[in-house]
Design a protein around this motif. Structure first.
Motif, PDB file in Angstrom:
ATOM      1  N   PRO A  84       0.817  -1.371  -0.031  1.00  0.00           N
ATOM      2  CA  PRO A  84      -0.117   0.054   0.148  1.00  0.00           C
ATOM      3  C   PRO A  84       0.948   1.269   0.016  1.00  0.00           C
ATOM      4  CG  PRO A  84      -0.861  -1.450   1.569  1.00  0.00           C
ATOM      5  CD  PRO A  84       0.382  -2.242   1.072  1.00  0.00           C
ATOM      6  N   ASN A  85       1.997   1.180   0.768  1.00  0.00           N
ATOM      7  CA  ASN A  85       2.952   2.549   0.740  1.00  0.00           C
ATOM      8  C   ASN A  85       3.271   2.606  -0.780  1.00  0.00           C
ATOM      9  OD1 ASN A  85       3.292   1.408   3.637  1.00  0.00           O
ATOM     10  ND2 ASN A  85       3.182   3.566   3.703  1.00  0.00           N
ATOM     11  N   VAL A 129       0.760   4.223  -2.910  1.00  0.00           N
ATOM     12  CA  VAL A 129       0.522   5.626  -2.581  1.00  0.00           C
ATOM     13  C   VAL A 129       1.609   6.488  -3.155  1.00  0.00           C
ATOM     14  CG1 VAL A 129       0.643   7.361  -0.670  1.00  0.00           C
ATOM     15  CG2 VAL A 129      -0.612   5.245  -0.324  1.00  0.00           C
ATOM     16  N   SER A 133       3.002   9.725  16.620  1.00  0.00           N
ATOM     17  CA  SER A 133       2.485   9.186  15.465  1.00  0.00           C
ATOM     18  C   SER A 133       0.993   8.816  15.571  1.00  0.00           C
ATOM     19  CB  SER A 133       3.123   7.938  14.824  1.00  0.00           C
ATOM     20  OG  SER A 133       3.049   6.961  15.952  1.00  0.00           O
ATOM     21  N   ASP A 191      -2.020  10.543  13.616  1.00  0.00           N
ATOM     22  CA  ASP A 191      -2.912   9.533  12.775  1.00  0.00           C
ATOM     23  C   ASP A 191      -4.472   9.378  13.379  1.00  0.00           C
ATOM     24  OD1 ASP A 191      -2.817   7.978  10.751  1.00  0.00           O
ATOM     25  OD2 ASP A 191      -1.944   6.125  11.432  1.00  0.00           O
ATOM     26  N   VAL A 212      -8.536  13.880   5.272  1.00  0.00           N
ATOM     27  CA  VAL A 212      -8.500  12.927   4.364  1.00  0.00           C
ATOM     28  C   VAL A 212      -9.785  12.156   4.478  1.00  0.00           C
ATOM     29  CG1 VAL A 212      -7.524  10.726   4.016  1.00  0.00           C
ATOM     30  CG2 VAL A 212      -5.985  12.462   4.650  1.00  0.00           C
ATOM     31  N   ILE A 242      -3.037  14.362  -1.310  1.00  0.00           N
ATOM     32  CA  ILE A 242      -3.126  13.506   0.025  1.00  0.00           C
ATOM     33  C   ILE A 242      -1.842  12.398  -0.131  1.00  0.00           C
ATOM     34  CG2 ILE A 242      -4.525  11.538   0.730  1.00  0.00           C
ATOM     35  CD1 ILE A 242      -6.750  13.520   0.800  1.00  0.00           C
ATOM     36  N   MET A 274       5.339  11.587   4.442  1.00  0.00           N
ATOM     37  CA  MET A 274       5.148  11.018   5.658  1.00  0.00           C
ATOM     38  C   MET A 274       6.053   9.734   5.918  1.00  0.00           C
ATOM     39  SD  MET A 274       1.421  11.474   6.714  1.00  0.00           S
ATOM     40  CE  MET A 274       1.218  10.581   8.314  1.00  0.00           C
ATOM     41  N   PHE A 275       5.566   8.769   5.022  1.00  0.00           N
ATOM     42  CA  PHE A 275       6.492   7.235   4.897  1.00  0.00           C
ATOM     43  C   PHE A 275       8.138   7.865   4.935  1.00  0.00           C
ATOM     44  CE2 PHE A 275       8.133   3.912   2.703  1.00  0.00           C
ATOM     45  CZ  PHE A 275       7.926   3.074   3.376  1.00  0.00           C
ATOM     46  N   ALA A 303       9.388   9.056   8.118  1.00  0.00           N
ATOM     47  CA  ALA A 303       9.357   7.963   9.217  1.00  0.00           C
ATOM     48  C   ALA A 303      10.431   7.249   8.980  1.00  0.00           C
ATOM     49  CB  ALA A 303       7.862   7.215   9.227  1.00  0.00           C
ATOM     50  N   PRO A 311       5.779   1.726   7.995  1.00  0.00           N
ATOM     51  CA  PRO A 311       4.362   1.786   7.620  1.00  0.00           C
ATOM     52  C   PRO A 311       3.341   2.490   8.811  1.00  0.00           C
ATOM     53  CG  PRO A 311       5.178  -0.138   6.762  1.00  0.00           C
ATOM     54  CD  PRO A 311       6.164   0.216   7.909  1.00  0.00           C
ATOM     55  N   PHE A 312       3.682   1.914   9.783  1.00  0.00           N
ATOM     56  CA  PHE A 312       2.961   2.232  10.916  1.00  0.00           C
ATOM     57  C   PHE A 312       2.903   3.732  11.220  1.00  0.00           C
ATOM     58  CE2 PHE A 312       2.973   2.568  15.760  1.00  0.00           C
ATOM     59  CZ  PHE A 312       1.565   2.027  16.147  1.00  0.00           C
ATOM     60  N   PHE A 313       4.158   4.329  11.000  1.00  0.00           N
ATOM     61  CA  PHE A 313       4.195   5.708  11.144  1.00  0.00           C
ATOM     62  C   PHE A 313       3.703   6.580  10.111  1.00  0.00           C
ATOM     63  CE2 PHE A 313       7.121   4.493  14.538  1.00  0.00           C
ATOM     64  CZ  PHE A 313       6.998   5.085  15.462  1.00  0.00           C
ATOM     65  N   THR A 314       2.997   5.865   9.256  1.00  0.00           N
ATOM     66  CA  THR A 314       2.396   6.845   8.009  1.00  0.00           C
ATOM     67  C   THR A 314       0.757   6.606   7.998  1.00  0.00           C
ATOM     68  OG1 THR A 314       2.652   4.923   6.395  1.00  0.00           O
ATOM     69  CG2 THR A 314       4.362   6.796   6.526  1.00  0.00           C
ATOM     70  N   SER A 315       0.053   7.635   7.512  1.00  0.00           N
ATOM     71  CA  SER A 315      -1.242   7.706   7.793  1.00  0.00           C
ATOM     72  C   SER A 315      -2.049   6.281   7.361  1.00  0.00           C
ATOM     73  CB  SER A 315      -1.835   8.878   6.954  1.00  0.00           C
ATOM     74  OG  SER A 315      -3.051   9.068   7.204  1.00  0.00           O
ATOM     75  N   PHE A 316      -2.619   5.971   8.473  1.00  0.00           N
ATOM     76  CA  PHE A 316      -3.696   4.753   8.442  1.00  0.00           C
ATOM     77  C   PHE A 316      -4.878   4.971   7.433  1.00  0.00           C
ATOM     78  CE2 PHE A 316      -7.563   2.904  10.039  1.00  0.00           C
ATOM     79  CZ  PHE A 316      -7.319   1.753  10.848  1.00  0.00           C
ATOM     80  N   LEU A 317      -5.447   6.420   7.289  1.00  0.00           N
ATOM     81  CA  LEU A 317      -6.403   6.468   6.385  1.00  0.00           C
ATOM     82  C   LEU A 317      -5.947   6.531   4.818  1.00  0.00           C
ATOM     83  CD1 LEU A 317      -8.630   9.428   7.938  1.00  0.00           C
ATOM     84  CD2 LEU A 317      -9.184   7.320   7.264  1.00  0.00           C
ATOM     85  N   ILE A 318      -4.890   6.903   4.742  1.00  0.00           N
ATOM     86  CA  ILE A 318      -4.284   7.004   3.382  1.00  0.00           C
ATOM     87  C   ILE A 318      -3.822   5.644   2.848  1.00  0.00           C
ATOM     88  CG2 ILE A 318      -2.482   7.841   1.871  1.00  0.00           C
ATOM     89  CD1 ILE A 318      -2.165  10.493   3.423  1.00  0.00           C
ATOM     90  N   ARG A 319      -3.317   4.760   3.787  1.00  0.00           N
ATOM     91  CA  ARG A 319      -3.098   3.572   3.268  1.00  0.00           C
ATOM     92  C   ARG A 319      -4.313   2.684   3.201  1.00  0.00           C
ATOM     93  NH1 ARG A 319      -0.345   0.906   7.476  1.00  0.00           N
ATOM     94  NH2 ARG A 319      -0.788   2.643   9.082  1.00  0.00           N
ATOM     95  N   LEU A 367      -7.130   3.941   1.865  1.00  0.00           N
ATOM     96  CA  LEU A 367      -7.412   4.479   0.496  1.00  0.00           C
ATOM     97  C   LEU A 367      -6.614   3.826  -0.596  1.00  0.00           C
ATOM     98  CD1 LEU A 367      -7.681   8.313   0.777  1.00  0.00           C
ATOM     99  CD2 LEU A 367      -9.728   6.693   0.384  1.00  0.00           C
TER     100      LEU A 367
END
Lengths: 263, 304
Positions: free
Chosen positions: A23-24, A27, A198, A202, A222, A234, A241-242, A245, B123-131, B133
């Motif tokens: 997923p990252n 994105v 975080s 979030d 979002v 977004i 952010m990724f 981090a 990945p845990f530190f990046t936005s839950f909602l965006i992931r 989506l």
């Protein structure tokens, strides 16, 4: 076939890692998309427009700014309060220790929707209007327990002989704490602070219960955007952010490695 | 479970002079006060709200109307059951996915261990909602995943199990459970890794020397010693998953509405505060009960 069987564990592990990371990557990829229509769900055409103007979508950077302010305030306060509690739990025996442990554990075991709605009833009954202050208060509350857990793990693994040595060398209690105990506990405190930031940055569910139309955090932005269309910006912010981090974790890791090598 | 209590209660400095006994209380005071005012007190106002009658405009009066509880449960029991079912599925699938990775990181990865750990945490530190989506993109029609699912008969299997949405992977039960599994997976991996990392590799060697097969070693040595991590990971996954509604809202359809979504809508849109408060309490009670039974069965009371 035998080769696969021999490395079955490796394949299973890498499969799970891919599941976590794909997923990252999606994105990041779709941050360079030029979507057809309002929803950025289908690959259309390469474009770096969103990267050149990440604040292009109205309200997005205001929301980001609020999330940063709330996140920093909440993590600083939660880290201070949580570190004090962690020192009490990690270094002292006292009456009421198990009750304290339970009170620390409870917020982690309560679903967010219950914490969010209960805070809403408290604020309504107290006559406090919704907004950024309520959000910050709520975030400090749910980050606190995680800070306590992170710091306590570090504090209770410290060797008490180091402090005794400092005392033998003539340091008073305050000097010992400042020059020996605190530096040794620092990695745990830093980890707790990062985790708190975080979590705060979030959070959607608890925030949504306590926000007002003038206090839109980034996750709320979002969420709202997902109903109306998803601006590419977004995905740019998600990618940044990724990478941030990743950078922070890598730097932290290198730092602790150097420290261990010196020690 | 002996190692668990040793680490939890261990390394407490021997209590010094009695006159310094106020120190821990002074350290605790600000933090516990915060939790008392903003965690414990809201639970009371929530309880009080649930037995009130009235409406937002004219105000509420405490009438002790406990009838709202059976009313709320009979109206929303499918959502409650669905939330527990989805969360349990996400927990079990998460455990199956997390275990090999956690074990590999802890025991086999060698110098790659820290790099893998970073890849799990980042990945845990990046936005839950965006992931989440991003999952819409991954599962959407015409995507690789849905083509593969179609070609391999996985889609047919989902149709058979009534998990798909007719022809698509998105907006289905499958999508919601996949999203829940994905989003809470790091909460399963990290505690598992922590316990497996402390496991002495010589134990596995000893099992092999005694002619245990790989499966027997896992069944009788590794698994029992990893139970504290399994219990912690299960709780950390199940509890937030049961209360979550982001996944069901972004990846599901009207047939996947979870209880959190109902509570959110009753509080913020319908403005039926007493029923919403009652449902919040029912959800909390259900989770506490299930967790209590589970912890008792798993036999690690030291956790709490």
């Amino acid at each position: 076939m035998l080769w696969i069987k021999k490395h079955l564990l490796l394949f299973a592990a890498m499969g799970t890692l891919a599941f976590l990371l794909v997923p990252n990557l999606v994105v990041a990829l779709f941050s360079f998309n030029k979507p057809r229509g309002r929803y950025n769900y289908e690959w259309n055409e390469f474009s770096a427009d969103a990267w050149l103007n990440p604040c292009g979508s109205p309200g997005i950077c205001e929301a980001l700014g609020l999330s940063l302010r709330v996140g920093i305030t909440a993590s600083v306060v939660a880290t201070i309060l949580g570190t004090l509690v962690a020192f009490a739990l990690g270094r002292h025996r006292f009456r009421g220790r198990s009750t304290t442990n339970l009170l620390i554990f409870m917020p982690m075991a309560t679903p967010e929707v219950v914490m969010g709605s209960s805070l809403l009833t408290l604020f309504v009954m107290a006559g406090l209007p919704s907004g950024a202050l309520n959000i910050t208060i709520a975030h400090i509350m749910f980050c606190l327990s995680f800070v306590v857990v992170a710091v306590k793990a570090r504090v209770s693994s410290l060797d008490p002989r180091l402090e005794e040595a400092a005392a033998d060398l003539g340091a008073n209690a305050f000097q010992t704490f400042l020059r020996v105990t605190l530096p040794l506990a620092a990695p745990g405190i830093l980890a707790g602070a990062l985790l708190a930031f975080s979590l705060s940055f979030d959070d959607y569910i608890i925030t949504n219960f306590n926000a007002s139309p003038s206090s839109i955090t980034f996750p709320m932005y979002v969420w709202g955007a997902a109903q109306r269309g998803t601006p590419v910006e977004i995905f740019v912010i998600g990618t940044v952010m990724f990478l941030t981090a990743l950078l922070i974790v890598v730097i932290g890791h290198l730092f602790s490695m150097r420290r261990e090598r010196r020690a | 479970m002996a190692n668990m209590s040793a680490t939890v209660g261990g390394a407490v400095a021997p209590s010094r002079k009695a006159r310094r006994n106020w120190v821990p209380y002074a350290l605790l005071l600000p933090g516990l006060l915060w939790l008392a005012v903003f965690y414990a007190a809201p639970m009371f106002t929530l309880g009080s709200q649930s037995v009130q009658e009235g409406n937002v405009y004219d105000g509420y009066v405490v009438t002790g109307n406990v009838g709202v509880y059976p009313e709320a449960v009979s109206e929303y029991w499918p959502h409650l059951l669905r939330s527990v079912g989805y969360a349990a599925t996400a927990t079990i699938v998460g455990l199956v996915l997390a275990y090999p990775l956690a074990y590999y990181m802890a025991q086999k990865a060698g110098r790659w261990k820290n790099i893998l750990l970073i890849l799990v945490i980042a990945p845990f530190f990046t936005s839950f909602l965006i992931r989440t989506l991003a999952w819409r993109i991954i599962l959407s029609d015409g995507g690789i995943v849905s083509d593969v699912a179609e070609a391999t008969g996985f889609m047919a299997l989902l149709n058979l199990l009534d998990l798909s949405n007719g022809a698509t992977l998105l907006n289905s039960r499958f999508a919601v459970m996949a999203g829940l599994t994905y989003n809470f997976l790091p909460f399963m991996i990290l505690p598992l890794f922590a316990t497996l990392d402390r496991l002495d590799p010589r134990l596995m060697e000893a099992a092999r020397d005694l002619y245990a097969s790989g499966w027997q070693t896992f069944r009788h040595v590794i698994w029992p010693l990893s139970l504290p991590g399994v219990v912690a990971g299960t709780l950390l996954t199940f509890i937030p998953a049961a209360g979550d509604y982001i996944n069901s809202r972004l990846l599901g359809n009207t047939n996947t509405v979870m209880i959190g979504q109902v509570i959110d809508s009753l509080f913020l849109r319908v403005l039926d505060y007493p029923k919403a408060a009652a449902l919040s309490f029912v959800l909390l009670l259900m989770i506490v009960t299930l967790v209590g039974i589970y912890v008792r069965k798993a036999g690690t009371e030291e956790l709490v």
